[in-house]
Design an enzyme around this catalytic site. Sequence first.
Site, PDB file in Angstrom:
ATOM      1  CB  CYS A 164      67.246  71.608  56.723  1.00 20.06           C
ATOM      2  SG  CYS A 164      67.146  72.356  55.093  1.00 20.06           S
ATOM      3  NE  ARG A 165      63.835  66.351  56.656  1.00 20.16           N
ATOM      4  CZ  ARG A 165      62.519  66.258  56.674  1.00 20.16           C
ATOM      5  NH1 ARG A 165      61.826  66.515  55.572  1.00 20.16           N
ATOM      6  NH2 ARG A 165      61.888  65.920  57.778  1.00 20.16           N
TER       7      ARG A 165
END
Length: 219
Positions: A178-179
């Site tokens: 994800c991030r």
Amino acid sequence: MDERRLKTALYEQVARIGKALASPKRLELLEVLAQSEQTVDALAQQLGMDIKLTSAHLKALREARLVEGRREGKFMVYRLTGADVAVLGVQLRAVAEAHLLEFQRAFAQLVATPEQLAPLDRKALMAQARRGEVVVIDVRPAHEYDTAHLPHARSIPLDELRQRLAALPKDREIVAYCRGPFCLMSDEAVALLRAEGFQARKMLDGVSEWQAAGLALAA
């Protein structure tokens, strides 16, 4: 201006960056904006802050020329002023990890199941993904994937994952990202996939880590 005054003036300008970064919420704002441009409303919702406080933090970042905004209808939309700002966030975290025991202890709690982490050899993992030996999924919102993503990754946002399980193979490993290492969307994705019988692991990298390593992104 003599040499001493000139040096002091230069250090003062560099210190503007440090001052702007001296807030956990501003660092988190930079991490979110490293994924894609965002409205103030969206940023406030994601960080659990009210609009007024979010705008104040963005103002401090804008004054240090780390972000820039534009008006789009009734909304203000912000973005980073350059990829180097995202890389700076990664470098700050790396220094904290190398030197702060408190960071190391907290991070160890966040990554409580290291056996569920994908290997750190980025190029080898992407070569496996290119050959179809593993499936890399990006569980961020689709607009963040559209801005930039890791090569050979599929976009399957976390809120769509359960409905799209049939599109994933059970005979190959699924690697979710994800991030970056502080993001928990990939943890939720791995937990769901494993509960449904998939081989799944989390990748600590996000697009910022990829940029910091000097590797190409897809868009």
